[in-house]
Scaffold this motif. Sequence first.
Motif, PDB file in Angstrom:
ATOM      1  N   VAL A 101       2.008   1.403  28.877  1.00 31.38           N
ATOM      2  CA  VAL A 101       1.600   0.797  30.150  1.00 31.38           C
ATOM      3  C   VAL A 101       0.070   0.707  30.198  1.00 31.38           C
ATOM      4  N   ALA A 102      -0.585   1.778  29.756  1.00 31.96           N
ATOM      5  CA  ALA A 102      -2.045   1.796  29.783  1.00 31.96           C
ATOM      6  C   ALA A 102      -2.628   0.710  28.881  1.00 31.96           C
ATOM      7  N   MET A 103      -1.997   0.502  27.722  1.00 26.49           N
ATOM      8  CA  MET A 103      -2.492  -0.551  26.833  1.00 26.49           C
ATOM      9  C   MET A 103      -2.388  -1.909  27.513  1.00 26.49           C
ATOM     10  N   GLY A 104      -1.308  -2.097  28.275  1.00 27.73           N
ATOM     11  CA  GLY A 104      -1.169  -3.337  29.030  1.00 27.73           C
ATOM     12  C   GLY A 104      -2.332  -3.536  29.991  1.00 27.73           C
ATOM     13  N   PHE A 105      -2.685  -2.472  30.711  1.00 27.28           N
ATOM     14  CA  PHE A 105      -3.843  -2.557  31.618  1.00 27.28           C
ATOM     15  C   PHE A 105      -5.103  -2.932  30.838  1.00 27.28           C
ATOM     16  N   ASN A 106      -5.279  -2.267  29.689  1.00 25.11           N
ATOM     17  CA  ASN A 106      -6.497  -2.455  28.906  1.00 25.11           C
ATOM     18  C   ASN A 106      -6.696  -3.890  28.454  1.00 25.11           C
ATOM     19  N   ILE A 107      -5.600  -4.524  28.015  1.00 31.01           N
ATOM     20  CA  ILE A 107      -5.741  -5.870  27.459  1.00 31.01           C
ATOM     21  C   ILE A 107      -6.293  -6.813  28.520  1.00 31.01           C
ATOM     22  N   ILE A 108      -5.676  -6.785  29.714  1.00 30.17           N
ATOM     23  CA  ILE A 108      -6.134  -7.702  30.765  1.00 30.17           C
ATOM     24  C   ILE A 108      -7.523  -7.310  31.238  1.00 30.17           C
ATOM     25  N   TYR A 109      -7.767  -5.999  31.331  1.00 25.32           N
ATOM     26  CA  TYR A 109      -9.090  -5.564  31.777  1.00 25.32           C
ATOM     27  C   TYR A 109     -10.175  -6.028  30.808  1.00 25.32           C
ATOM     28  N   SER A 110      -9.910  -5.887  29.524  1.00 30.19           N
ATOM     29  CA  SER A 110     -10.923  -6.283  28.543  1.00 30.19           C
ATOM     30  C   SER A 110     -11.239  -7.761  28.656  1.00 30.19           C
ATOM     31  N   ALA A 111     -10.194  -8.569  28.856  1.00 24.44           N
ATOM     32  CA  ALA A 111     -10.413 -10.012  28.840  1.00 24.44           C
ATOM     33  C   ALA A 111     -11.000 -10.519  30.157  1.00 24.44           C
ATOM     34  N   THR A 112     -10.686  -9.857  31.276  1.00 26.30           N
ATOM     35  CA  THR A 112     -11.043 -10.448  32.567  1.00 26.30           C
ATOM     36  C   THR A 112     -11.806  -9.510  33.488  1.00 26.30           C
ATOM     37  N   GLY A 113     -11.804  -8.210  33.213  1.00 28.02           N
ATOM     38  CA  GLY A 113     -12.395  -7.267  34.155  1.00 28.02           C
ATOM     39  C   GLY A 113     -11.493  -7.019  35.354  1.00 28.02           C
ATOM     40  N   VAL A 114     -10.252  -7.516  35.280  1.00 25.88           N
ATOM     41  CA  VAL A 114      -9.313  -7.340  36.389  1.00 25.88           C
ATOM     42  C   VAL A 114      -8.347  -6.207  36.052  1.00 25.88           C
ATOM     43  N   ILE A 115      -8.041  -5.377  37.054  1.00 21.80           N
ATOM     44  CA  ILE A 115      -6.953  -4.418  36.887  1.00 21.80           C
ATOM     45  C   ILE A 115      -5.725  -5.053  37.505  1.00 21.80           C
ATOM     46  N   ASN A 116      -4.688  -5.207  36.692  1.00 20.43           N
ATOM     47  CA  ASN A 116      -3.499  -5.901  37.159  1.00 20.43           C
ATOM     48  C   ASN A 116      -2.536  -4.917  37.819  1.00 20.43           C
ATOM     49  N   PHE A 117      -2.471  -4.972  39.149  1.00 18.93           N
ATOM     50  CA  PHE A 117      -1.619  -4.037  39.871  1.00 18.93           C
ATOM     51  C   PHE A 117      -0.129  -4.335  39.668  1.00 18.93           C
ATOM     52  N   ALA A 118       0.190  -5.478  39.050  1.00 24.11           N
ATOM     53  CA  ALA A 118       1.591  -5.809  38.813  1.00 24.11           C
ATOM     54  C   ALA A 118       2.066  -5.312  37.448  1.00 24.11           C
ATOM     55  N   GLN A 119       1.242  -4.530  36.759  1.00 23.79           N
ATOM     56  CA  GLN A 119       1.604  -4.053  35.421  1.00 23.79           C
ATOM     57  C   GLN A 119       2.915  -3.266  35.434  1.00 23.79           C
ATOM     58  N   GLY A 120       3.084  -2.415  36.433  1.00 22.89           N
ATOM     59  CA  GLY A 120       4.311  -1.624  36.537  1.00 22.89           C
ATOM     60  C   GLY A 120       5.541  -2.503  36.705  1.00 22.89           C
ATOM     61  N   GLU A 121       5.357  -3.630  37.397  1.00 14.29           N
ATOM     62  CA  GLU A 121       6.495  -4.544  37.625  1.00 14.29           C
ATOM     63  C   GLU A 121       6.946  -5.173  36.311  1.00 14.29           C
ATOM     64  N   PHE A 122       6.010  -5.421  35.390  1.00 17.33           N
ATOM     65  CA  PHE A 122       6.382  -5.951  34.076  1.00 17.33           C
ATOM     66  C   PHE A 122       7.339  -4.987  33.384  1.00 17.33           C
ATOM     67  N   VAL A 123       7.019  -3.700  33.493  1.00 20.33           N
ATOM     68  CA  VAL A 123       7.856  -2.675  32.864  1.00 20.33           C
ATOM     69  C   VAL A 123       9.264  -2.723  33.457  1.00 20.33           C
ATOM     70  N   VAL A 124       9.317  -2.761  34.795  1.00 16.52           N
ATOM     71  CA  VAL A 124      10.610  -2.774  35.477  1.00 16.52           C
ATOM     72  C   VAL A 124      11.419  -4.006  35.092  1.00 16.52           C
ATOM     73  N   LEU A 125      10.778  -5.153  35.111  1.00 12.56           N
ATOM     74  CA  LEU A 125      11.494  -6.387  34.792  1.00 12.56           C
ATOM     75  C   LEU A 125      12.029  -6.359  33.363  1.00 12.56           C
ATOM     76  N   GLY A 126      11.222  -5.865  32.434  1.00 10.92           N
ATOM     77  CA  GLY A 126      11.671  -5.761  31.049  1.00 10.92           C
ATOM     78  C   GLY A 126      12.928  -4.913  30.963  1.00 10.92           C
ATOM     79  N   GLY A 127      12.887  -3.752  31.608  1.00  7.80           N
ATOM     80  CA  GLY A 127      14.029  -2.839  31.557  1.00  7.80           C
ATOM     81  C   GLY A 127      15.273  -3.453  32.188  1.00  7.80           C
ATOM     82  N   LEU A 128      15.107  -4.039  33.364  1.00  9.35           N
ATOM     83  CA  LEU A 128      16.277  -4.579  34.081  1.00  9.35           C
ATOM     84  C   LEU A 128      16.872  -5.763  33.332  1.00  9.35           C
ATOM     85  N   MET A 129      16.020  -6.598  32.771  1.00 11.30           N
ATOM     86  CA  MET A 129      16.505  -7.757  32.011  1.00 11.30           C
ATOM     87  C   MET A 129      17.330  -7.277  30.819  1.00 11.30           C
TER      88      MET A 129
END
Lengths: 253, 299, 335
Positions: free
Chosen positions: B26-54
């Motif tokens: 999860v942290a690596m996911g945050f890092n990738i977007i942060y490095s490219a944009t300086g944005v912290i993506n608060f929806a990162q946790g939702e990606f995890v949930v969606l992956g699991g549920l799918m």
Amino acid sequence: MTEIILELKKLRKNFGGVVAVDHMDLTVESGSITSMIGPNGAGKTTIFNLITGFLKPSAGNILYRNTDISGMKPHVIARKAIARTFQNVQVFPQMTVLENVMVGRHIRSKSGFIISVLVPPFCRREDKKNRTDAEKWLDYVGLGHESDKTAGSLSLGNQRKLEIARALAMEPKIILLDEPASGLNARETVVMGRLIEKIRKMDITVVLVEHDMELVMDISDQIGVINFGRCIATGNPAEIQSNPEVIAAYLGE
Amino acid sequence: MESGGFTDFLQFIFMGLQRGCIYALVAMGFNIIYSATGVINFAQGEFVVLGGLMMVTLTTGFGLSIVFAFLISTLFVTIIGILMERCTINPVKKPTVLRLIIITIAVSILLKGVAMIIWGKGSHYMRHFSGSDPFVIAGATILPQTLWIIGILGVIVVAFVVFFNLTMTGKSMRACAINRDAACLAGINDRNMVMLSFALSAGIGAVAGIIVTPIIQMDYARGALLGLKGFGVAVVGGLGNSLGAVIAGILVGVLEALSGGYISSHYMDAIALLILLLVLFVRPSGLFGSSEASRLKEF
Amino acid sequence: MRHKDYMGLGILLLVIIFLPFVITNDYYLGVLVFTALNCLTCIGLCLLMGYAGQISLGHAAFYALGAYATGILTAKLGWSSWMAMGTGVIISAGVAFLVGVPSLRLKGHYLAMATLGFGAIIHIVLIAAVNMTGGPSGVVGIPSLHFFGIELNTDTRFFYFSWSTVIIGLLLALNLIHSRVGRGLRAIHGSEDAAGSSGVNTSVYKIKVFMVSAVYASVAGSLYANYVNYIDPGPFDVMHSVLLLTMVAVGGMHTIWGAITGATVLSLLPEFLSSMSDYFESLGLSYQPDYDTLIYGGILLLMMLFLPEGLVDGMNSIRRITSTMFIRARKKLVF
């Protein structure tokens, strides 16, 4: 014109391995206009940030009226009547022009959180005085007619004037102007020069960082030339113009 | 089976490893977007949930094989990541930090709402990748799924190192992260790099969700806490530092499991969050970053 | 500006006085009480976010501290409601100070995450500290509030009381905004560097306004406990913090009226939607309360993308556009 108001002693600032200011010595006489010139990245703004407390010096001292102010917080330094403007203009864009200047009255008024919450605005005498004072300073820089506009809607030239009005409202002993003429056209620059001289006549010491040589040579009493974080020469405009080291630095030998 | 002090300890370590790997992803996911944009993506946790549920739907609902379902779920969430960037981040003309924070929060609520409507409020069970008979090591048990988690984290870390150091696209992304203007001048399309970062980050989030679902039983509301801990781990490791994230993830996971075992399981999450907050307060640059450098960043 | 503020207050006061004559249904009055509580919290949050520019994703925690202080002190220890509310305020302000000192040194995303983490911790403690908070089953038997001998035990009475609190809260917030301190706070939002070099003690100001906003939330929480007479951890989760932030952002952060508008619109929206459920069904759609999350998320996203300054500013610009269109149309008619 003999009292020394500000003195930098062996000032040094490094960011990790990068040395931005090194072994910097400079004395500023009370009531003078002192300019710092030098190429981009020479460390002039860093010096301002050191004096006003935004950065802590790595070594050396900053003496203001014979007391060491190095490492103090910005608001503490502001209360000692040291005002500044910023290279990239920093007005408060959402507030009106008048309110911007009223922020400058902050150190000259007292009411704290509890009084501010409990007493409605129309009952505050201090506030009324702040307002009339602020209006006075707006008139002084020639922005009296813009007082109800939001600061963000002003032109760059007027924003620079507003910044100066806000600084003057602090009733400073010394004012640091960071490139007040950058981005201004020739006519506006002349007006700015007159404004700076007017400020000096009020017995406020001016320290100026500026690239416009005509303006600098025109109004300065003393000029310090900064290169690679060091002061390579000081003197009056005529001396600086004939200094071989300065010419070398500027022509890039 | 006798549960000696050491056996307990080892059991907690295994549990911590398993959690830690997920936090690291999860942290690596945050890092990738942060490095490219300086944005912290608060929806990162939702990606995890969606992956699991799918994954749950594809395997138990449609009866697809694990490998096939894995790929489709990851692709699905990756597409959501791309859509998110194109529809909500890209169109913003005058981005301020506050506005970007609120936008990603809005996306996270939206995704959470959608997940709840599609998958309901219950938690979803999924079979383990290769059986659920645990191995016994020195009296402590370790699930095959945990080994899968560790292995997949390893594969992703290696893939990352290769991608960012050896491929042209990866190098371009790093260039953009270091100095966007210079990268643009060198002919790199920075907008595409931002989109790619969302795609990658969503994909990694999905993988984390997929591999953890057999153990924790995914439900729609897990995103917030997973995201929060993942962010904390990213900070502990130094924002933008992926190797730091892996070490910090395992460290935090193990600490959390130990505090759950020896202090109180009720307060386990609170203790983990408290540790992360303390690091945030004391060393916002992370354990492995230099404090001077992070202060110079625009925050 | 100021005259407009006081006119707004007057209009709000009139609406509040006459509303219970129009709406006599207790259920709807109850909804309006919750609206008032949200307004109160949002006024505080708006001071913090809109004026001082500091984000908080943990305000539900202060709401919870107020509610639980009232709940525990009155129902379990038999304190008077007012004492309990006051203690809640002191506790909230103290916690805000402790959290604020390290947090407010952080900026942007770091601050958002720190406050989010704080809110999550408080929520976990509410569930886990069973001895004190009653755990998931909460605290029951919280007495109603007495105001000068009148027990506020009907919806109408509590409606008047809660909205009076909003008016007072609004008045105090307006005092603060139009003061030396208020200008200092707005200066921090505009440019922290320039505020500092103008002599504003930025770190202390940020902590103090955080405490003020915590006090607003705490009072709202105490009133909530007094009104529903029963509390459990449910309404105090992270999602509620996000909802509060949504209210402030949707209404428009830069003015206190935006916070009031946002809180009112979003508090009434679910009721409005469920009252429309018959209509939705005639269209072949079924509306369920579960859709709220989705709707809040959608509204917040749309607002941030298309009206980032919020409803109040948005309405102003729409009015400007329509009035210029009107003037143009009239000119055409004349010539």
